[in-house]
Design an enzyme around this catalytic site. Structure first.
Site, PDB file in Angstrom:
ATOM      1  N   HIS A  57       0.795  -1.228   0.000  1.00  0.00           N
ATOM      2  CA  HIS A  57       0.000   0.000   0.000  1.00  0.00           C
ATOM      3  C   HIS A  57       0.835   1.290   0.000  1.00  0.00           C
ATOM      4  O   HIS A  57       0.726   2.129  -0.891  1.00  0.00           O
ATOM      5  CB  HIS A  57      -0.900   0.051   1.248  1.00  0.00           C
ATOM      6  CG  HIS A  57      -1.793  -1.127   1.422  1.00  0.00           C
ATOM      7  ND1 HIS A  57      -2.911  -1.333   0.651  1.00  0.00           N
ATOM      8  CD2 HIS A  57      -1.754  -2.162   2.299  1.00  0.00           C
ATOM      9  CE1 HIS A  57      -3.518  -2.440   1.049  1.00  0.00           C
ATOM     10  NE2 HIS A  57      -2.836  -2.958   2.042  1.00  0.00           N
TER      11      HIS A  57
HETATM   12  C1  BDR Z   1      -2.908   1.012   5.413  1.00  0.00           C
HETATM   13  O1  BDR Z   1      -3.152   0.585   6.739  1.00  0.00           O
HETATM   14  C2  BDR Z   1      -1.944   0.262   7.369  1.00  0.00           C
HETATM   15  O2  BDR Z   1      -2.052  -0.935   8.104  1.00  0.00           O
HETATM   16  C3  BDR Z   1      -0.890   0.201   6.303  1.00  0.00           C
HETATM   17  O3  BDR Z   1       0.373   0.629   6.811  1.00  0.00           O
HETATM   18  C4  BDR Z   1      -1.409   1.136   5.252  1.00  0.00           C
HETATM   19  O4  BDR Z   1      -1.018   2.466   5.523  1.00  0.00           O
HETATM   20  C5  BDR Z   1      -3.568   0.043   4.450  1.00  0.00           C
HETATM   21  O5  BDR Z   1      -4.944  -0.003   4.704  1.00  0.00           O
END
Ligand code: BDR
Ligand code: CA
Length: 309
Positions: free
Chosen positions: A238
């Site tokens: 992500h």
């Molecule tokens: C986001 O949530 C966090 O757990 C990850 O680091 C990312 O920023 C993904 O939904």
């Protein structure tokens, strides 16, 4: 000075945050890292930012920010990132303290000193919202606020409708989206296109450096999560996507949309509602929404960063 984009990375490391720090170290000029409560508590995300700074031999300042969201209790994602936030990695804790415990003041002051910075929040949007509340003009001083969070199309990961970073602090996300700043959303609809699996873990293992070994460990830990919780062979990378949206915008397709955050819904609190009506909508676009990315190239750039940082 280089011609790389100059960014402040606001993060909650976090496994994919660690990859974002590495990616940004290679492809951007990191003016500072600010930390926020999110995947794990603020003391842990700050400690992890300092550990990662030492790992990559960098000297960016680290400023600790908000220890809780604007209105609600902190959420955590320890089941994804482990109790410490970095999957229990054997990485020394830094003896250094953060450069300040006031990321909010830092954001306001730094954007006064230098206009045109990119803010890249990849955790809950608490710090950015607090800075905008302290000084609403900050919205006009930055080149962009490019956040990882939310989704077009109503896709969630914490709930059916809500993505973690927005769900953790919906009120903050709403402040950012209503700020009038040039805001870009890199949401789950985009980051789900950028998948890493065994191949990338092996690439990291083959990079015979402390950074390569650390990133291989993190990918191994992440694989346990997506295999056991999601039943998939690959997981989404992500946070680096928000960095690449700034450093390599040619890989991305954006559309201007009106985006609102649901702060009340019984089933939809934390959802980003993207108005897809186009002509006929009563709302002016307030956000560039990322829809597509050259995923192969994005993964290659992340791996290149691991090899070269
Ligand atoms: C986001 O949530 C966090 O757990 C990850 O680091 C990312 O920023 C993904 O939904
Ligand atoms: Ca994150």
């Amino acid at each position: 000075m280089t011609d790389k984009p100059r960014i402040i990375l606001d993060c909650d490391p976090g496994i994919d945050d660690a990859f974002a720090i590495v990616t940004a170290s290679r492809w951007a000029e990191i003016i500072a890292v600010t930390t926020v409560s999110g995947n794990v508590s603020l003391d842990k995300t700050t400690a992890n930012a300092l550990r990662l700074r030492s790992l990559i031999g960098s000297d960016f300042p680290v400023h600790a920010g908000a220890h809780k969201p604007l209105e609600v209790a902190p959420l955590s994602a320890g089941h994804v990132h482990g109790d410490c936030g970095l999957g229990g990695i054997d990485l020394p804790y830094s003896s250094e303290s953060p450069d300040s415990n006031n990321a909010i003041e830092f954001l306001v002051e730094e954007t006064r000193k230098e206009e045109g910075l990119h803010l890249v929040p990849i955790g809950p949007l608490t710090n950015i919202a607090l800075a905008l509340q302290a000084d609403p003009d900050m919205a006009k001083r930055v080149s962009s606020i490019t956040f990882m969070g939310g989704s077009a199309g109503g896709l969630g990961n914490v709930t059916a409708a809500a993505e973690f970073n927005i769900y953790a602090d919906p009120e903050a996300a709403q402040v950012v989206l209503q700020s009038g700043s040039p805001v870009s959303m890199v949401g789950l609809n985009l980051t789900h296109q950028v998948q890493v699996g065994t191949k990338e873990t092996e690439i990291c293992h083959s990079i015979d450096t402390p950074v390569g070994s650390a990133m291989a460990y993190l990918l191994d830990f992440y694989a346990d999560f997506y295999r056991s919780h999601l039943g998939t062979d690959t997981g989404s990378m992500h946070d680096p996507c928000a960095v690449l949206a700034i450093t390599h915008p040619e890989l991305f397709a954006f559309e201007e949309k009106y985006v609102a955050v649901e702060v009340n819904g019984q089933h939809t609190r934390g959802m980003t509602l993207v108005d897809e009506r186009g002509v006929g909508s009563e709302f002016e676009p307030n956000c560039r929404v990322a829809y597509n990315v050259n995923a192969q190239e994005a993964v290659a750039l992340i791996m290149q960063a691991v090899a070269e940082v």
